[in-house]
Design an enzyme around this catalytic site. Structure first.
Site, PDB file in Angstrom:
ATOM      1  CB  SER A 458      -0.970   0.032   1.249  1.00 16.75           C
ATOM      2  OG  SER A 458      -1.920  -0.874   1.207  1.00 16.75           O
ATOM      3  CB  CYS A 625      -5.327  -0.465   6.142  1.00 22.51           C
ATOM      4  SG  CYS A 625      -3.866  -1.138   5.089  1.00 22.51           S
ATOM      5  CG  ASP A 670      -5.125  -2.120   1.513  1.00 23.80           C
ATOM      6  OD1 ASP A 670      -4.861  -3.628   1.137  1.00 23.80           O
ATOM      7  OD2 ASP A 670      -4.327  -1.320   1.102  1.00 23.80           O
ATOM      8  CD1 TRP A 672      -0.934  -8.453   5.224  1.00 28.07           C
ATOM      9  CD2 TRP A 672      -1.748  -6.430   4.352  1.00 28.07           C
ATOM     10  NE1 TRP A 672      -0.282  -7.403   5.810  1.00 28.07           N
ATOM     11  CE2 TRP A 672      -0.957  -6.155   5.732  1.00 28.07           C
ATOM     12  CE3 TRP A 672      -2.395  -5.363   3.976  1.00 28.07           C
ATOM     13  CZ2 TRP A 672      -0.784  -4.778   6.051  1.00 28.07           C
ATOM     14  CZ3 TRP A 672      -2.198  -3.928   4.533  1.00 28.07           C
ATOM     15  CH2 TRP A 672      -1.266  -3.900   5.410  1.00 28.07           C
TER      16      TRP A 672
END
Length: 672
Positions: A458, A625, A670, A672
């Site tokens: 990012s 995020c 966002d 992961w």
């Protein structure tokens, strides 16, 4: 007129006639070349999945075959879905030989609107990426398919795929909230459009042994296909447990070049706009963000994009092509028995033989073995079974060869699980354990070492503040595996040790993770650790807007780290934004300072009334995020709880409210 009668020399007449025939032939060839659409194909992905034979198959997708055909389409981000498609294709070719056409195509190159209604059987391996999103190469197909299904559901169009049988295997991770969302939606959409599923949807879980999941599904697929002789040709063979004959092993042709040969760039210089065209950029700055008291590391990197056509926005991704460390490269070369300075070129032999049909396009050459291993060989992840089978074929020690064959056996086996999967034993460690297995370079790059994948980060800057540089905030990975190997993150460790002033191939990937268009709309940001990265870009963007005279709405940031004396990254910047009014509130959780763990969701709970007021009364946008497995789930639960408390409603109603936020684009993640 009779040429001979006119006195025109006969040999000149013959020459003129030949020239006319040649010219007409060229016109026909040019016309045919345009007709098959070859000029519209995108260039091959550097070191990726668009092999020439696959591009050809994509171009002739409108041609009706003279025998049964099975299409295998893949949507992939890291290459696993592509590998699974090729694995199944190999099994089908062995099973049906010449009686059935087996095509493997990158779904990005498949003309679904023109071709899907003519298919008899389509197999789709579809990975879910990010927060329930399609992979880059599947985005266009996915959008088209869902719109087609929606049109049927709304009664605006009729079903038109009644003659199509389909099978879907989804790839995802159960730790993510939207597990296999893409595979699930593709499976449902095809059914809505009138197609008939051949068998149940397969769900591969990368948090477990996804290869076992796929093998089990493939066994069901073959059984189902055996009952549908109308979809395929005559069966000619049966699947065996291993396929380690040298004739069936994917392999490049390798040209060994003389010393002094000029080396090509590992990636051709490109625009940096996408994966097809990476740009070589210089890293102008590497700074350690943790203090000397920390036993971990996080680096700040700045990538110079001046002189390139790249135009990024806050919240976007930068994608970096990683390099294996010099120590790893040297050890692999020694284990294989090659000199690092030897220059080579890889080629694909013409034709669709078993050795070439599944190969990716060769990486650029001439190239040294040093750079080939640095940029293109994934040797620190566990090897796959086809790679182990190839090693078995070239092991000169009989005991080693037999053990490798057992590890490569088809289906779920305790040998593979215990030796490879559970301890996450890397390909490098396997090469150490089986020293007699020294495959040729063409085999090593063809089917043993997968292509090293680029890393997504990012962007932690705004072009309004840094138009010529992209900032990266990268946690440096260093951990001990179950085998005792100290694993260092390939890209993060390279950035830390060698990144300063280095050139790196990269590209820019746009996202929808953006601030509201109206600067006065409130924003709530949750980003512990390096999850802060895009929000640093958000704050730079807001600071620039404020400076230009824009009226800013409230902005709340929930940040978390272990200890303020160790890993409170960008502390001075955040406190500066707070004092300048770019940030309205800053809540920091220090998880290792007190007797009990303190996380961002706990601070959300403490300030739930303020968060609810911004969401419900002010129309705030909510952003998350960072870690998907734990943090994002905990934050999601806290969000539902504060909605339930604020509205005074049931948990089900609160979940519905949160779903409405997501559908409206006011709750974005966002992770992961």
């Amino acid at each position: 007129m009779d040429v001979a009668a006119s006195g025109f020399p006969w040999h000149l007449a013959l020459a003129v006639a030949s020239a006319i025939v040649l010219g007409l032939s060229l016109v026909v060839l040019l016309f045919r070349g345009r007709k098959d659409g070859s000029s519209s194909q995108k260039p091959s992905k550097p070191g990726s999945a668009q092999a020439a034979s696959q591009a050809l198959k994509a171009r002739i997708s409108d041609v009706e075959p003279d025998k049964p055909r099975v299409r295998l389409l893949y949507g992939t981000q890291t290459g696993t879905a592509e590998r699974f498609c090729k694995q199944l294709a190999n099994e089908l070719r062995k099973k049906f030989s010449e009686s059935t056409i087996i095509d493997v195509i990158d779904i990005e190159n498949y003309k679904a609107a023109a071709s899907l209604h003519r298919e008899k059987l389509v197999v789709l391996c579809m990975a879910t990426y990010g927060d329930g999103e399609p992979t880059d190469n599947a985005a266009e197909f996915y959008s088209w398919l869902l719109k087609e299904a929606e049109s049927v559901e709304n009664g605006d169009s009729e079903t038109k795929y009644q003659g199509l049988a389909y099978a879907v295997f989804g790839l995802g991770n159960k730790q993510y909230e939207h597990f296999n969302a893409v595979g699930k939606k593709v499976f449902k959409a095809l059914g809505t459009l009138g197609a008939t599923p051949l068998l149940r949807r397969g769900d591969g879980d990368d948090d477990g042994c996804i290869d076992d999941d796929f093998d089990k599904w493939c066994a069901e697929f073959h059984a189902a296909l055996d009952t549908r002789s109308d979809l395929v040709g005559t069966k000619t063979d049966q699947l065996s447990s291993t396929t380690d004959s040298e004739a069936s092993i994917s392999s490049y042709e390798v040209d060994v070049l003389p010393a002094g040969t000029k080396e090509a760039q590992a990636f051709p210089a490109g625009t940096g706009h996408d994966v097809h065209s990476p740009h070589w950029a210089r890293i102008t700055r590497i700074t350690e963000l943790h203090t000397s008291e920390s036993d971990r590391s996080c680096v700040h990197a700045e990538v110079d994009i001046s002189g390139s056509p790249i135009k990024y926005e806050h919240g976007d991704y930068i994608v970096l092509y990683a390099q294996n460390s010099p120590a790893v490269v040297e050890e692999v070369a020694n284990l294989l028995g090659y000199s690092l300075d030897q220059m080579i070129t890889l080629r694909k032999k013409a034709g669709d033989s078993p050795r070439t049909i599944n190969l990716d396009a060769p990486f650029p050459g001439p190239i040294s073995i040093r750079h080939a291993l640095s940029y293109f060989a994934d040797v620190l992840n566990p090897p796959k079974k086809d790679g182990l089978a190839a090693l078995a074929a070239f092991a000169t020690d009989k005991a080693e060869a037999e053990k490798l064959r057992k590890l490569a056996a088809h289906g779920s086996t305790p040998e593979y699980r215990d030796y490879v999967f559970t301890p996450q034993r890397s390909l490098l460690e396997v090469l150490r354990d089986f020293p007699s297995a020294k495959p040729p370079l063409g085999v090593f790059f063809g089917c043993i070492a997968p292509r090293l994948q680029p890393r997504f980060y990012s962007i932690s800057s705004s072009p309004k503040a840094h138009p010529n540089h992209i900032h990266v905030t990268c946690a440096v990975v260093k951990e001990t595996t179950k085998t005792g190997r100290v694993h260092e993150g390939i890209c993060s460790s390279w950035l830390q040790k060698y990144g300063a002033n280095a050139l790196v191939p990269m590209y820019h990937r746009p996202t929808h993770f953006k601030l509201p268009k109206d600067a006065s709309t409130p924003v709530i940001m949750v980003g512990p650790g390096t999850g802060l990265a895009p929000f640093r870009g958000f704050l730079q963007e807001r600071a620039a807007l404020k400076k230009s005279g824009a009226q800013l709405g409230p902005a709340v940031l929930f940040f978390g780290c272990r200890n303020r004396k160790m890993d409170y990254i960008y502390q001075a910047e955040l406190e500066g934004y707070l004092s300048d009014g770019v940030l309205t509130a800053l809540h920091v959780a220090f998880s290792r300072e007190g007797a009990s763990k303190d996380y961002v969701q706990h601070h959300m709970d403490k300030h739930s009334k303020d968060v609810w007021g911004l969401l419900n009364d002010k129309g705030a946008h909510f952003y998350v995020c960072g870690d998907a497995k734990h943090m994002a789930k905990d934050v999601h639960r806290s969000l539902i709880n504060l909605v339930q408390e604020g509205k005074g409603c049931s948990g089900t109603e609160a979940e519905g409210y949160v779903k409405q936020l997501q559908d409206a684009g006011r709750y974005m993640r966002d992770v992961w």
